[in-house]
Design an enzyme around this catalytic site. Structure first.
Site, PDB file in Angstrom:
ATOM      1  N   ASN A  45      25.487 -12.552  25.940  1.00 14.58           N
ATOM      2  CA  ASN A  45      25.480 -11.068  26.528  1.00 14.58           C
ATOM      3  C   ASN A  45      26.904 -10.963  27.129  1.00 14.58           C
ATOM      4  O   ASN A  45      27.336 -11.938  27.728  1.00 14.58           O
ATOM      5  CB  ASN A  45      24.212 -10.802  27.561  1.00 14.58           C
ATOM      6  CG  ASN A  45      24.150 -11.916  28.584  1.00 14.58           C
ATOM      7  OD1 ASN A  45      24.307 -13.154  28.295  1.00 14.58           O
ATOM      8  ND2 ASN A  45      23.484 -11.390  29.426  1.00 14.58           N
ATOM      9  N   GLU A  47      28.251  -8.259  29.903  1.00 15.13           N
ATOM     10  CA  GLU A  47      27.905  -7.102  30.671  1.00 15.13           C
ATOM     11  C   GLU A  47      29.407  -6.558  31.024  1.00 15.13           C
ATOM     12  O   GLU A  47      30.474  -6.969  30.395  1.00 15.13           O
ATOM     13  CB  GLU A  47      27.217  -7.723  31.787  1.00 15.13           C
ATOM     14  CG  GLU A  47      26.221  -8.279  31.478  1.00 15.13           C
ATOM     15  CD  GLU A  47      25.219  -8.640  32.625  1.00 15.13           C
ATOM     16  OE1 GLU A  47      25.609  -8.853  33.869  1.00 15.13           O
ATOM     17  OE2 GLU A  47      23.937  -9.007  32.449  1.00 15.13           O
ATOM     18  N   CYS A  56      23.681  -7.031  24.598  1.00 12.93           N
ATOM     19  CA  CYS A  56      22.848  -8.224  24.715  1.00 12.93           C
ATOM     20  C   CYS A  56      23.414  -9.285  23.645  1.00 12.93           C
ATOM     21  O   CYS A  56      24.013  -8.893  22.738  1.00 12.93           O
ATOM     22  CB  CYS A  56      21.523  -8.011  24.221  1.00 12.93           C
ATOM     23  SG  CYS A  56      20.352  -6.949  25.121  1.00 12.93           S
ATOM     24  N   GLU A  58      21.745 -11.074  21.247  1.00  7.91           N
ATOM     25  CA  GLU A  58      21.566 -10.780  19.888  1.00  7.91           C
ATOM     26  C   GLU A  58      22.110  -9.884  19.236  1.00  7.91           C
ATOM     27  O   GLU A  58      22.681 -10.004  18.088  1.00  7.91           O
ATOM     28  CB  GLU A  58      19.850 -10.121  20.012  1.00  7.91           C
ATOM     29  CG  GLU A  58      18.880 -11.266  20.532  1.00  7.91           C
ATOM     30  CD  GLU A  58      18.750 -10.992  22.063  1.00  7.91           C
ATOM     31  OE1 GLU A  58      19.724 -10.565  22.720  1.00  7.91           O
ATOM     32  OE2 GLU A  58      17.314 -11.052  22.377  1.00  7.91           O
ATOM     33  N   CYS A  89      15.049  -7.229  23.826  1.00  7.34           N
ATOM     34  CA  CYS A  89      14.677  -6.086  23.927  1.00  7.34           C
ATOM     35  C   CYS A  89      14.585  -5.130  22.938  1.00  7.34           C
ATOM     36  O   CYS A  89      14.721  -5.295  21.805  1.00  7.34           O
ATOM     37  CB  CYS A  89      15.918  -5.465  25.200  1.00  7.34           C
ATOM     38  SG  CYS A  89      17.453  -4.890  24.132  1.00  7.34           S
ATOM     39  N   CYS A  92      17.621  -4.311  20.584  1.00  8.68           N
ATOM     40  CA  CYS A  92      17.941  -5.337  19.765  1.00  8.68           C
ATOM     41  C   CYS A  92      16.626  -5.589  18.665  1.00  8.68           C
ATOM     42  O   CYS A  92      17.038  -5.964  17.639  1.00  8.68           O
ATOM     43  CB  CYS A  92      17.817  -6.548  20.573  1.00  8.68           C
ATOM     44  SG  CYS A  92      19.324  -6.719  21.496  1.00  8.68           S
TER      45      CYS A  92
HETATM   46  N1  THU Z   1      19.674  -9.888  27.717  1.00 17.58           N
HETATM   47  C1  THU Z   1      19.865 -10.389  26.496  1.00 17.58           C
HETATM   48  O1  THU Z   1      21.162 -10.413  26.152  1.00 17.58           O
HETATM   49  N2  THU Z   1      18.914 -10.491  25.503  1.00 17.58           N
HETATM   50  C2  THU Z   1      17.594 -10.456  25.860  1.00 17.58           C
HETATM   51  O2  THU Z   1      16.928 -10.666  24.772  1.00 17.58           O
HETATM   52  C3  THU Z   1      17.092  -9.989  27.012  1.00 17.58           C
HETATM   53  C4  THU Z   1      18.277  -9.445  27.908  1.00 17.58           C
HETATM   54  C5  THU Z   1      20.672  -9.586  28.512  1.00 17.58           C
HETATM   55  C6  THU Z   1      21.089  -7.936  28.883  1.00 17.58           C
HETATM   56  C7  THU Z   1      21.630  -8.259  30.396  1.00 17.58           C
HETATM   57  O3  THU Z   1      22.986  -8.651  30.082  1.00 17.58           O
HETATM   58  C8  THU Z   1      20.669  -9.304  30.843  1.00 17.58           C
HETATM   59  O4  THU Z   1      20.262  -9.758  29.912  1.00 17.58           O
HETATM   60  C9  THU Z   1      19.703  -8.902  31.827  1.00 17.58           C
HETATM   61  O5  THU Z   1      19.002  -8.040  31.363  1.00 17.58           O
END
Ligand code: THU
Length: 137
Positions: A45, A47, A56, A58, A89, A92
């Site tokens: 991920n 951000e 994310c 994925e 999520c 994704c």
């Molecule tokens: N996140 C992912 O990268 N993958 C997931 O399956 C669930 C959530 C990330 C998004 C964000 O950067 C952080 O986790 C918190 O939601």
């Protein structure tokens, strides 16, 4: 090289997790996407201070694989913090579904107790909207 097992893919996801840029949520996630050619594409991920710009793990893995000419996927492993039962999520799930028209893409995660579990994208996103639903209005 033999086909990686679920544990191998989760180890790759865990390795990718170390590169996560998650200073806002402090929730680091890594993904490992097994492509049909046998390669494993990692993602994490990423951000952003503008929160909605974050991506994310994925989708980062999918974007990287597509960008290098691979678009047939067999499985994806996702690793988050230990003790958390992680599920991709909704966005994704939709993106993964795009590249698994038959819904058989396997999604491998860890349970809260750390055991490995696997399901399919069709189970995670039944009756998905897809390319064939797009008809000119
Ligand atoms: N996140 C992912 O990268 N993958 C997931 O399956 C669930 C959530 C990330 C998004 C964000 O950067 C952080 O986790 C918190 O939601």
């Amino acid at each position: 090289m033999s086909t990686p097992g679920d544990t191998d893919l989760l180890a790759e996801a865990e390795a990718a997790r170390a590169f996560a840029h998650a200073p806002y949520s402090r929730f680091q996630v890594g993904a490992a996407l097994l492509c049909a050619d046998g390669t494993i594409q990692r993602g994490c991920n990423v951000e952003n201070a503008s929160y909605p710009a974050g991506i994310c793990a994925e989708r980062a893995a999918v974007a990287a694989a597509i960008s290098s000419g691979r678009r047939h996927f067999i499985a994806i492993a996702v690793a988050g913090p230990a003790g958390v039962a992680l599920g991709p999520c909704g966005i994704c799930r939709q993106v993964l579904s795009e590249f698994s028209p038959d819904g058989t893409l396997r999604v491998i995660t860890r349970t809260a107790s750390g055991t490995t579990q696997s399901t399919t994208i069709a189970t995670l996103l039944p009756a998905a909207f897809g390319p064939t639903d797009l008809k000119p209005g």
